[in-house]
Design an enzyme around this catalytic site. Structure first.
Site, short mmCIF file in Angstrom:
data_model
loop_
_atom_site.label_atom_id
_atom_site.label_comp_id
_atom_site.label_asym_id
_atom_site.label_seq_id
_atom_site.Cartn_x
_atom_site.Cartn_y
_atom_site.Cartn_z
N ASP A 3 54.62 42.39 -12.94
CA ASP A 3 53.33 41.91 -12.47
C ASP A 3 53.14 42.36 -11.03
OD1 ASP A 3 50.97 40.59 -12.87
OD2 ASP A 3 51.69 38.65 -12.17
N LEU A 4 52.00 43.00 -10.74
CA LEU A 4 51.76 43.49 -9.39
C LEU A 4 51.43 42.34 -8.44
CD1 LEU A 4 49.62 46.71 -10.01
CD2 LEU A 4 52.10 46.49 -9.78
N ASP A 64 46.89 43.39 -14.34
CA ASP A 64 47.99 44.07 -13.65
C ASP A 64 49.33 43.70 -14.26
OD1 ASP A 64 47.97 41.46 -12.86
OD2 ASP A 64 48.34 41.84 -10.74
#
Length: 524
Positions: free
Chosen positions: A118-119, A160
Protein backbone atom coordinates in the site's frame (compact mmCIF):
# COMPACT_ATOMS: atom_id res chain seq x y z
CA UNK A 1 -23.10 -23.07 -41.26
CA UNK A 2 -24.93 -21.97 -44.43
CA UNK A 3 -21.74 -22.14 -46.51
CA UNK A 4 -20.86 -25.54 -45.11
CA UNK A 5 -24.31 -26.94 -46.02
CA UNK A 6 -24.13 -25.53 -49.55
CA UNK A 7 -20.63 -26.85 -50.16
CA UNK A 8 -21.41 -30.26 -48.70
CA UNK A 9 -24.59 -30.58 -50.76
CA UNK A 10 -22.78 -29.61 -53.97
CA UNK A 11 -19.97 -32.05 -53.29
CA UNK A 12 -22.41 -34.84 -52.48
CA UNK A 13 -24.29 -34.27 -55.74
CA UNK A 14 -21.06 -34.37 -57.76
CA UNK A 15 -19.98 -37.60 -56.08
CA UNK A 16 -23.36 -39.23 -56.67
CA UNK A 17 -23.25 -38.19 -60.30
CA UNK A 18 -19.81 -39.71 -60.74
CA UNK A 19 -20.90 -42.95 -59.03
CA UNK A 20 -23.80 -43.65 -61.43
CA UNK A 21 -22.10 -42.28 -64.56
CA UNK A 22 -24.72 -39.58 -64.66
CA UNK A 23 -22.69 -37.52 -67.13
CA UNK A 24 -22.71 -40.25 -69.80
CA UNK A 25 -26.43 -40.85 -69.30
CA UNK A 26 -27.17 -37.16 -69.68
CA UNK A 27 -25.01 -36.93 -72.86
CA UNK A 28 -26.81 -39.88 -74.47
CA UNK A 29 -30.21 -38.39 -73.54
CA UNK A 30 -29.29 -35.02 -75.08
CA UNK A 31 -28.06 -36.69 -78.33
CA UNK A 32 -31.34 -38.59 -78.64
CA UNK A 33 -33.35 -35.38 -78.07
CA UNK A 34 -31.38 -32.71 -79.93
CA UNK A 35 -34.55 -30.90 -80.83
CA UNK A 36 -35.09 -30.00 -77.17
CA UNK A 37 -31.76 -28.08 -76.94
CA UNK A 38 -30.96 -29.79 -73.66
CA UNK A 39 -27.24 -29.05 -73.97
CA UNK A 40 -27.86 -25.34 -73.20
CA UNK A 41 -30.00 -26.26 -70.19
CA UNK A 42 -27.34 -28.66 -68.89
CA UNK A 43 -24.65 -26.03 -69.32
CA UNK A 44 -26.72 -23.55 -67.33
CA UNK A 45 -27.24 -26.03 -64.50
CA UNK A 46 -23.53 -26.92 -64.52
CA UNK A 47 -22.51 -23.28 -64.27
CA UNK A 48 -25.07 -22.71 -61.48
CA UNK A 49 -23.71 -25.70 -59.56
CA UNK A 50 -20.15 -24.54 -59.96
CA UNK A 51 -21.18 -21.03 -58.85
CA UNK A 52 -22.85 -22.47 -55.77
CA UNK A 53 -19.72 -24.42 -54.95
CA UNK A 54 -17.53 -21.32 -55.33
CA UNK A 55 -19.98 -19.26 -53.23
CA UNK A 56 -19.90 -21.90 -50.49
CA UNK A 57 -16.10 -21.96 -50.52
CA UNK A 58 -15.92 -18.15 -50.31
CA UNK A 59 -18.45 -18.05 -47.47
CA UNK A 60 -16.49 -20.73 -45.65
CA UNK A 61 -13.35 -18.61 -45.97
CA UNK A 62 -15.16 -15.50 -44.71
CA UNK A 63 -16.58 -17.39 -41.75
CA UNK A 64 -13.09 -18.55 -40.88
CA UNK A 65 -11.92 -14.93 -40.76
CA UNK A 66 -14.96 -13.88 -38.73
CA UNK A 67 -14.33 -16.72 -36.29
CA UNK A 68 -10.71 -15.60 -35.82
CA UNK A 69 -11.81 -12.00 -35.20
CA UNK A 70 -14.48 -13.16 -32.76
CA UNK A 71 -11.99 -15.27 -30.81
CA UNK A 72 -9.55 -12.35 -30.74
CA UNK A 73 -12.28 -10.03 -29.45
CA UNK A 74 -13.27 -12.58 -26.80
CA UNK A 75 -9.65 -12.91 -25.69
CA UNK A 76 -9.39 -9.11 -25.55
CA UNK A 77 -12.61 -8.85 -23.57
CA UNK A 78 -11.41 -11.52 -21.13
CA UNK A 79 -8.07 -9.76 -20.73
CA UNK A 80 -9.75 -6.41 -20.05
CA UNK A 81 -12.05 -8.03 -17.50
CA UNK A 82 -9.10 -9.57 -15.66
CA UNK A 83 -6.52 -6.75 -15.91
CA UNK A 84 -6.15 -3.15 -14.83
CA UNK A 85 -6.12 -1.03 -18.03
CA UNK A 86 -3.83 1.61 -16.50
CA UNK A 87 -0.97 -0.56 -15.20
CA UNK A 88 -1.80 -3.68 -17.28
CA UNK A 89 -1.48 -5.75 -14.10
CA UNK A 90 -3.91 -8.55 -13.21
CA UNK A 91 -6.85 -7.35 -11.09
CA UNK A 92 -9.11 -8.81 -8.38
CA UNK A 93 -11.09 -10.91 -10.86
CA UNK A 94 -7.90 -12.48 -12.14
CA UNK A 95 -6.81 -13.07 -8.56
CA UNK A 96 -10.07 -14.91 -7.89
CA UNK A 97 -9.41 -17.27 -10.82
CA UNK A 98 -5.72 -17.54 -9.94
CA UNK A 99 -6.53 -18.62 -6.38
CA UNK A 100 -8.50 -21.58 -7.77
CA UNK A 101 -5.51 -22.87 -9.72
CA UNK A 102 -2.83 -22.33 -7.06
CA UNK A 103 -3.23 -25.26 -4.66
CA UNK A 104 -1.34 -23.96 -1.64
CA UNK A 105 -1.73 -27.20 0.30
CA UNK A 106 0.41 -28.97 -2.32
CA UNK A 107 3.37 -26.65 -1.68
CA UNK A 108 5.87 -27.17 1.18
CA UNK A 109 5.76 -24.70 4.03
CA UNK A 110 7.64 -21.47 3.38
CA UNK A 111 7.53 -21.71 -0.40
CA UNK A 112 4.69 -19.24 -1.11
CA UNK A 113 4.72 -15.64 0.09
CA UNK A 114 2.03 -13.03 -0.37
CA UNK A 115 3.00 -9.36 -0.08
CA UNK A 116 0.26 -6.74 0.38
CA UNK A 117 1.62 -3.35 -0.75
CA UNK A 118 0.00 0.00 0.00
CA UNK A 119 1.49 3.35 -1.03
CA UNK A 120 2.00 6.05 1.62
CA UNK A 121 1.12 9.52 0.41
CA UNK A 122 -0.59 8.62 -2.87
CA UNK A 123 -3.76 10.57 -2.02
CA UNK A 124 -1.72 13.68 -1.33
CA UNK A 125 -0.16 13.45 -4.81
CA UNK A 126 -3.63 13.11 -6.31
CA UNK A 127 -4.92 16.11 -4.37
CA UNK A 128 -1.96 18.35 -5.10
CA UNK A 129 -0.99 17.40 -8.65
CA UNK A 130 -4.21 15.95 -10.07
CA UNK A 131 -5.39 12.56 -11.27
CA UNK A 132 -3.12 12.48 -14.32
CA UNK A 133 -0.10 12.71 -12.04
CA UNK A 134 -1.61 10.07 -9.78
CA UNK A 135 -2.07 7.74 -12.75
CA UNK A 136 1.52 8.27 -13.82
CA UNK A 137 2.68 7.47 -10.28
CA UNK A 138 0.68 4.23 -10.31
CA UNK A 139 2.23 3.24 -13.65
CA UNK A 140 5.73 3.93 -12.28
CA UNK A 141 4.91 1.88 -9.18
CA UNK A 142 3.70 -1.03 -11.30
CA UNK A 143 6.94 -0.95 -13.32
CA UNK A 144 9.01 -1.01 -10.14
CA UNK A 145 7.03 -3.95 -8.76
CA UNK A 146 7.58 -5.88 -11.99
CA UNK A 147 11.25 -4.98 -11.85
CA UNK A 148 11.65 -6.30 -8.28
CA UNK A 149 9.45 -9.38 -8.74
CA UNK A 150 9.90 -10.25 -12.39
CA UNK A 151 9.25 -13.97 -11.80
CA UNK A 152 6.23 -13.48 -9.54
CA UNK A 153 2.61 -12.53 -10.13
CA UNK A 154 1.89 -8.87 -9.37
CA UNK A 155 -1.69 -7.60 -9.02
CA UNK A 156 -3.28 -4.19 -8.72
CA UNK A 157 -6.32 -4.55 -6.48
CA UNK A 158 -7.54 -0.98 -6.85
CA UNK A 159 -6.49 2.54 -5.84
CA UNK A 160 -2.94 2.36 -4.51
CA UNK A 161 -3.25 -1.25 -3.34
CA UNK A 162 -1.01 -3.89 -4.92
CA UNK A 163 -0.41 -7.57 -4.24
CA UNK A 164 2.48 -9.89 -5.03
CA UNK A 165 2.34 -13.69 -4.98
CA UNK A 166 5.93 -14.96 -4.90
CA UNK A 167 6.89 -18.63 -5.16
CA UNK A 168 10.13 -19.68 -3.47
CA UNK A 169 11.17 -21.65 -6.53
CA UNK A 170 11.03 -18.37 -8.49
CA UNK A 171 13.05 -16.40 -5.92
CA UNK A 172 15.53 -18.93 -4.51
CA UNK A 173 17.76 -18.07 -1.57
CA UNK A 174 15.90 -14.79 -0.98
CA UNK A 175 14.52 -13.73 2.36
CA UNK A 176 11.13 -12.15 1.65
CA UNK A 177 11.50 -9.54 4.37
CA UNK A 178 14.83 -8.40 2.92
CA UNK A 179 13.27 -8.32 -0.54
CA UNK A 180 10.31 -6.32 0.77
CA UNK A 181 12.57 -3.79 2.49
CA UNK A 182 14.53 -3.41 -0.75
CA UNK A 183 11.21 -2.81 -2.53
CA UNK A 184 10.29 -0.10 -0.02
CA UNK A 185 13.60 1.65 -0.74
CA UNK A 186 12.92 1.41 -4.47
CA UNK A 187 9.40 2.80 -4.13
CA UNK A 188 10.82 5.67 -2.06
CA UNK A 189 12.85 6.96 -4.99
CA UNK A 190 11.48 10.17 -6.56
CA UNK A 191 9.18 9.93 -9.57
CA UNK A 192 9.04 12.67 -12.21
CA UNK A 193 5.38 13.65 -12.58
CA UNK A 194 5.17 16.16 -15.44
CA UNK A 195 8.18 18.10 -14.22
CA UNK A 196 7.45 17.73 -10.50
CA UNK A 197 9.61 15.36 -8.46
CA UNK A 198 7.33 13.42 -6.09
CA UNK A 199 8.27 10.96 -3.37
CA UNK A 200 5.91 8.45 -1.79
CA UNK A 201 6.60 5.60 0.55
CA UNK A 202 5.07 2.17 0.95
CA UNK A 203 3.88 -0.16 3.68
CA UNK A 204 4.11 -3.92 3.11
CA UNK A 205 2.54 -6.85 4.92
CA UNK A 206 3.98 -10.33 4.32
CA UNK A 207 2.38 -13.74 4.87
CA UNK A 208 4.13 -17.05 4.11
CA UNK A 209 2.39 -20.42 3.86
CA UNK A 210 2.71 -22.94 6.68
CA UNK A 211 1.83 -26.63 6.85
CA UNK A 212 -1.67 -25.64 7.96
CA UNK A 213 -2.31 -23.18 5.10
CA UNK A 214 -5.01 -24.64 2.88
CA UNK A 215 -5.95 -21.84 0.49
CA UNK A 216 -4.48 -18.71 -1.03
CA UNK A 217 -7.36 -16.75 0.57
CA UNK A 218 -5.84 -17.54 3.98
CA UNK A 219 -2.55 -15.96 2.94
CA UNK A 220 -4.36 -12.93 1.51
CA UNK A 221 -6.14 -12.31 4.82
CA UNK A 222 -2.90 -12.76 6.76
CA UNK A 223 -1.00 -10.38 4.47
CA UNK A 224 -3.72 -7.75 4.95
CA UNK A 225 -3.50 -8.21 8.71
CA UNK A 226 0.28 -7.70 8.59
CA UNK A 227 -0.19 -4.65 6.34
CA UNK A 228 -2.49 -3.09 8.92
CA UNK A 229 0.24 -3.40 11.55
CA UNK A 230 2.86 -2.04 9.16
CA UNK A 231 0.74 1.04 8.42
CA UNK A 232 -0.03 1.58 12.08
CA UNK A 233 3.71 1.76 12.78
CA UNK A 234 4.10 4.67 10.33
CA UNK A 235 5.46 5.17 6.82
CA UNK A 236 7.82 2.81 4.99
CA UNK A 237 7.40 -0.20 7.26
CA UNK A 238 7.39 -3.94 6.62
CA UNK A 239 5.54 -6.35 8.90
CA UNK A 240 5.50 -10.14 8.76
CA UNK A 241 2.32 -11.90 9.81
CA UNK A 242 2.12 -13.39 13.29
CA UNK A 243 -0.75 -15.44 14.69
CA UNK A 244 -1.95 -12.76 17.14
CA UNK A 245 -2.60 -10.39 14.23
CA UNK A 246 -5.38 -12.54 12.81
CA UNK A 247 -7.47 -12.32 15.97
CA UNK A 248 -6.87 -8.59 16.31
CA UNK A 249 -7.84 -7.93 12.70
CA UNK A 250 -10.93 -10.15 13.01
CA UNK A 251 -12.03 -8.17 16.06
CA UNK A 252 -11.35 -4.94 14.23
CA UNK A 253 -13.37 -6.11 11.21
CA UNK A 254 -16.29 -6.94 13.52
CA UNK A 255 -16.05 -3.51 15.16
CA UNK A 256 -15.89 -1.85 11.76
CA UNK A 257 -19.02 -3.76 10.68
CA UNK A 258 -20.80 -2.53 13.82
CA UNK A 259 -19.90 1.06 13.00
CA UNK A 260 -21.08 0.59 9.40
CA UNK A 261 -24.45 -0.64 10.67
CA UNK A 262 -24.68 2.27 13.11
CA UNK A 263 -23.89 4.76 10.34
CA UNK A 264 -26.37 3.25 7.89
CA UNK A 265 -29.12 3.14 10.54
CA UNK A 266 -28.37 6.67 11.83
CA UNK A 267 -27.61 5.46 15.35
CA UNK A 268 -24.79 7.99 15.74
CA UNK A 269 -26.13 11.31 16.95
CA UNK A 270 -24.79 14.76 17.89
CA UNK A 271 -24.01 15.57 21.52
CA UNK A 272 -23.16 19.08 22.61
CA UNK A 273 -20.46 20.42 24.93
CA UNK A 274 -20.76 24.02 26.17
CA UNK A 275 -18.04 26.65 25.62
CA UNK A 276 -17.94 29.23 28.41
CA UNK A 277 -16.66 32.69 29.18
CA UNK A 278 -14.16 31.91 31.96
CA UNK A 279 -14.77 35.17 33.81
CA UNK A 280 -18.57 35.13 33.90
CA UNK A 281 -19.40 31.45 33.51
CA UNK A 282 -21.78 32.29 30.64
CA UNK A 283 -22.31 29.83 27.78
CA UNK A 284 -21.16 31.39 24.52
CA UNK A 285 -21.38 28.40 22.23
CA UNK A 286 -21.54 24.62 21.94
CA UNK A 287 -19.36 22.11 20.12
CA UNK A 288 -20.88 19.16 18.26
CA UNK A 289 -19.40 15.79 19.22
CA UNK A 290 -20.37 12.38 17.86
CA UNK A 291 -21.87 9.86 20.25
CA UNK A 292 -23.43 6.41 20.02
CA UNK A 293 -26.05 6.33 22.82
CA UNK A 294 -26.81 2.62 22.43
CA UNK A 295 -23.16 1.79 23.12
CA UNK A 296 -22.65 3.83 26.27
CA UNK A 297 -19.79 2.23 28.18
CA UNK A 298 -18.57 0.36 25.07
CA UNK A 299 -14.89 0.46 24.03
CA UNK A 300 -15.71 2.55 20.94
CA UNK A 301 -14.07 5.96 21.12
CA UNK A 302 -15.23 8.91 19.04
CA UNK A 303 -11.92 8.95 17.17
CA UNK A 304 -12.27 5.25 16.35
CA UNK A 305 -15.81 5.75 15.06
CA UNK A 306 -14.69 8.64 12.86
CA UNK A 307 -11.69 6.62 11.68
CA UNK A 308 -13.91 3.70 10.67
CA UNK A 309 -16.28 6.08 8.88
CA UNK A 310 -13.36 7.45 6.87
CA UNK A 311 -12.09 3.95 6.00
CA UNK A 312 -15.58 2.88 4.92
CA UNK A 313 -15.93 5.94 2.70
CA UNK A 314 -18.99 7.09 4.65
CA UNK A 315 -17.54 10.10 6.44
CA UNK A 316 -18.87 12.71 3.99
CA UNK A 317 -22.54 11.60 3.95
CA UNK A 318 -22.40 10.96 7.71
CA UNK A 319 -20.92 14.40 8.45
CA UNK A 320 -23.52 16.11 6.28
CA UNK A 321 -26.27 14.21 8.10
CA UNK A 322 -24.76 15.11 11.49
CA UNK A 323 -24.50 18.80 10.57
CA UNK A 324 -28.13 18.92 9.39
CA UNK A 325 -29.28 17.21 12.59
CA UNK A 326 -27.20 19.55 14.77
CA UNK A 327 -28.65 22.59 13.03
CA UNK A 328 -32.18 21.25 13.47
CA UNK A 329 -31.50 20.68 17.17
CA UNK A 330 -30.12 24.19 17.70
CA UNK A 331 -32.78 26.23 15.91
CA UNK A 332 -34.64 27.01 19.14
CA UNK A 333 -31.51 28.05 21.00
CA UNK A 334 -30.54 31.70 21.50
CA UNK A 335 -29.44 33.18 18.18
CA UNK A 336 -26.18 34.47 19.61
CA UNK A 337 -24.91 30.98 20.46
CA UNK A 338 -22.25 29.63 18.09
CA UNK A 339 -22.45 26.04 16.85
CA UNK A 340 -18.97 24.51 16.42
CA UNK A 341 -18.62 21.63 13.96
CA UNK A 342 -15.39 19.65 13.40
CA UNK A 343 -13.97 18.83 9.98
CA UNK A 344 -11.84 15.68 9.83
CA UNK A 345 -8.95 15.20 7.37
CA UNK A 346 -11.13 13.34 4.86
CA UNK A 347 -13.67 16.18 4.78
CA UNK A 348 -11.02 18.88 4.51
CA UNK A 349 -9.60 17.14 1.44
CA UNK A 350 -12.95 17.47 -0.36
CA UNK A 351 -12.62 20.27 -2.92
CA UNK A 352 -16.40 20.80 -2.99
CA UNK A 353 -16.70 21.13 0.79
CA UNK A 354 -17.59 24.84 0.77
CA UNK A 355 -20.37 24.25 -1.75
CA UNK A 356 -21.74 21.34 0.31
CA UNK A 357 -21.87 23.38 3.51
CA UNK A 358 -23.38 26.38 1.69
CA UNK A 359 -26.10 24.10 0.32
CA UNK A 360 -26.90 22.77 3.82
CA UNK A 361 -27.15 26.30 5.25
CA UNK A 362 -29.40 27.32 2.38
CA UNK A 363 -31.66 24.29 2.86
CA UNK A 364 -31.97 24.74 6.63
CA UNK A 365 -32.05 28.53 6.77
CA UNK A 366 -29.30 28.51 9.39
CA UNK A 367 -27.38 31.77 9.73
CA UNK A 368 -23.77 31.32 8.53
CA UNK A 369 -22.57 33.63 11.31
CA UNK A 370 -23.74 31.07 13.90
CA UNK A 371 -21.69 28.25 12.41
CA UNK A 372 -18.09 27.73 13.50
CA UNK A 373 -16.08 25.24 11.46
CA UNK A 374 -13.25 23.68 13.47
CA UNK A 375 -10.15 22.38 11.70
CA UNK A 376 -7.50 20.45 13.61
CA UNK A 377 -3.81 21.19 13.27
CA UNK A 378 -3.20 17.65 12.00
CA UNK A 379 -5.90 17.89 9.30
CA UNK A 380 -4.57 21.28 8.20
CA UNK A 381 -1.04 19.85 7.95
CA UNK A 382 -2.23 16.92 5.81
CA UNK A 383 -4.35 18.97 3.40
CA UNK A 384 -2.89 22.46 3.57
CA UNK A 385 -3.24 23.24 -0.14
CA UNK A 386 -6.89 22.20 -0.30
CA UNK A 387 -7.60 24.00 2.99
CA UNK A 388 -6.00 27.20 1.66
CA UNK A 389 -8.72 27.23 -1.02
CA UNK A 390 -11.67 25.88 0.99
CA UNK A 391 -11.36 27.87 4.23
CA UNK A 392 -11.40 31.32 2.55
CA UNK A 393 -14.56 30.23 0.67
CA UNK A 394 -16.23 29.30 3.95
CA UNK A 395 -15.09 32.55 5.53
CA UNK A 396 -16.54 34.50 2.59
CA UNK A 397 -19.92 32.91 3.34
CA UNK A 398 -19.83 34.44 6.82
CA UNK A 399 -18.86 31.20 8.57
CA UNK A 400 -16.27 31.53 11.33
CA UNK A 401 -13.20 29.27 11.26
CA UNK A 402 -11.51 27.86 14.37
CA UNK A 403 -8.12 26.19 14.52
CA UNK A 404 -8.52 23.27 16.94
CA UNK A 405 -5.67 21.87 19.02
CA UNK A 406 -3.15 24.61 18.24
CA UNK A 407 0.18 23.75 19.82
CA UNK A 408 0.12 20.04 18.98
CA UNK A 409 3.22 20.58 16.84
CA UNK A 410 2.00 20.63 13.23
CA UNK A 411 1.17 24.23 12.34
CA UNK A 412 3.56 27.16 12.30
CA UNK A 413 3.05 30.85 12.89
CA UNK A 414 3.12 31.65 9.17
CA UNK A 415 0.22 29.26 8.48
CA UNK A 416 -1.65 30.64 11.48
CA UNK A 417 -1.37 34.19 10.14
CA UNK A 418 -2.21 33.33 6.51
CA UNK A 419 -5.33 31.24 7.14
CA UNK A 420 -8.64 33.03 7.90
CA UNK A 421 -8.93 31.79 11.48
CA UNK A 422 -11.34 33.67 13.72
CA UNK A 423 -10.84 31.55 16.86
CA UNK A 424 -7.89 29.55 18.22
CA UNK A 425 -8.42 26.55 20.49
CA UNK A 426 -5.25 25.53 22.32
CA UNK A 427 -4.24 21.88 22.48
CA UNK A 428 -5.41 20.23 25.72
CA UNK A 429 -1.94 18.87 26.51
CA UNK A 430 -0.54 22.40 26.75
CA UNK A 431 -2.84 23.16 29.68
CA UNK A 432 -2.21 19.79 31.33
CA UNK A 433 1.56 20.36 31.17
CA UNK A 434 1.22 23.97 32.33
CA UNK A 435 -0.40 22.90 35.62
CA UNK A 436 2.27 20.28 36.35
CA UNK A 437 5.54 22.09 35.57
CA UNK A 438 7.00 25.56 35.23
CA UNK A 439 8.34 24.99 31.73
CA UNK A 440 4.88 23.90 30.67
CA UNK A 441 3.49 27.16 32.03
CA UNK A 442 6.03 29.13 30.01
CA UNK A 443 5.17 27.24 26.82
CA UNK A 444 1.44 27.74 27.36
CA UNK A 445 1.93 31.45 28.03
CA UNK A 446 4.05 31.87 24.90
CA UNK A 447 1.29 30.41 22.73
CA UNK A 448 -1.25 32.74 24.34
CA UNK A 449 0.95 35.77 23.64
CA UNK A 450 1.32 34.79 19.97
CA UNK A 451 -2.43 34.43 19.52
CA UNK A 452 -3.16 37.67 21.37
CA UNK A 453 -0.71 39.40 19.05
CA UNK A 454 -2.94 38.26 16.19
CA UNK A 455 -6.00 39.53 18.11
CA UNK A 456 -7.79 36.16 18.02
CA UNK A 457 -10.15 34.85 20.73
CA UNK A 458 -8.56 31.96 22.67
CA UNK A 459 -10.37 28.86 23.91
CA UNK A 460 -8.62 26.59 26.44
CA UNK A 461 -9.96 23.06 25.98
CA UNK A 462 -9.74 20.05 28.25
CA UNK A 463 -10.36 21.99 31.49
CA UNK A 464 -11.02 19.37 34.15
CA UNK A 465 -9.97 21.05 37.42
CA UNK A 466 -10.30 24.42 39.11
CA UNK A 467 -6.52 24.76 38.99
CA UNK A 468 -6.55 24.42 35.20
CA UNK A 469 -9.37 26.93 34.90
CA UNK A 470 -7.65 29.47 37.09
CA UNK A 471 -4.32 29.07 35.27
CA UNK A 472 -5.93 29.39 31.84
CA UNK A 473 -7.75 32.51 32.95
CA UNK A 474 -4.64 33.96 34.60
CA UNK A 475 -2.53 33.43 31.47
CA UNK A 476 -5.03 35.21 29.25
CA UNK A 477 -7.58 32.69 27.92
CA UNK A 478 -11.03 34.28 27.69
CA UNK A 479 -13.00 31.10 26.93
CA UNK A 480 -12.86 27.51 28.16
CA UNK A 481 -14.31 24.08 27.56
CA UNK A 482 -14.08 20.83 29.47
CA UNK A 483 -15.58 18.35 31.90
CA UNK A 484 -15.21 20.78 34.79
CA UNK A 485 -18.15 22.67 33.32
CA UNK A 486 -20.01 19.91 31.48
CA UNK A 487 -19.33 16.80 29.42
CA UNK A 488 -20.93 16.46 26.00
CA UNK A 489 -24.67 15.95 26.57
CA UNK A 490 -27.68 15.08 24.47
CA UNK A 491 -29.81 17.64 22.66
CA UNK A 492 -32.54 17.32 25.27
CA UNK A 493 -30.11 17.95 28.14
CA UNK A 494 -28.35 20.93 26.57
CA UNK A 495 -31.68 22.45 25.52
CA UNK A 496 -32.99 22.10 29.08
CA UNK A 497 -29.89 23.81 30.46
CA UNK A 498 -30.13 26.67 27.99
CA UNK A 499 -33.87 27.11 28.54
CA UNK A 500 -33.52 27.12 32.33
CA UNK A 501 -30.71 29.67 32.27
CA UNK A 502 -32.63 31.94 29.94
CA UNK A 503 -35.71 31.85 32.19
CA UNK A 504 -33.89 32.44 35.45
CA UNK A 505 -31.37 35.02 34.21
CA UNK A 506 -29.87 34.80 37.66
CA UNK A 507 -26.84 36.79 36.58
CA UNK A 508 -27.48 40.47 36.18
CA UNK A 509 -24.73 41.17 33.62
CA UNK A 510 -23.88 40.34 30.06
CA UNK A 511 -20.69 38.94 28.60
CA UNK A 512 -19.19 38.89 25.15
CA UNK A 513 -19.84 35.75 23.07
CA UNK A 514 -17.57 34.17 20.48
CA UNK A 515 -19.07 36.37 17.77
CA UNK A 516 -19.09 39.54 19.82
CA UNK A 517 -22.81 39.49 20.68
CA UNK A 518 -24.25 39.51 24.23
CA UNK A 519 -24.87 36.02 25.65
CA UNK A 520 -27.10 35.90 28.77
CA UNK A 521 -26.67 32.18 29.48
CA UNK A 522 -24.75 31.31 32.65
CA UNK A 523 -23.65 27.80 33.55
CA UNK A 524 -22.84 27.24 37.20
Amino acid sequence: MEAIVISATALALWLMAAEVDLFEIVVEFMEDHEDLELDEIFLAFSIAGLGGFIFGARRLQELGRELKLRKKAERRSTWLAQHDPLTRLPNRRYLSEYSKTLHVSNHPAGTISVLAVDLDGFKKVNDLLGHDAGDKLLEATADRLRQSYSNSTVFRLGGDEFLIVALKSETPNTDQRDAAEALVRLLNKPVDLFGVSAEVGASIGIATNSNETAKLEDLLFSADAALYYAKRAGRNNVACFESFMREDVSKRAARQASVRTALEENKLVPYFQPILDLETGMVVGVEVLTRWPENTGSPFSTQEIIGFAEELGLILPFSEHLLRLSIANSKEWPQELGLSFNLGPAMLSDKRLAERIESILSETGFAPSRLIIEVSEAALHLHYNTASITLPKLSALGIRIALDGYGAGHSNLRELARMPFDIIKLDRLLLADAVQEDIGTSVFESYVKVIKGLEKPIVAIGIETDAQKQLAQKLGCQFGQGHLFSPAVSEADISAVLKTRLQTESSGHQDTSLNGEPSPIPLD
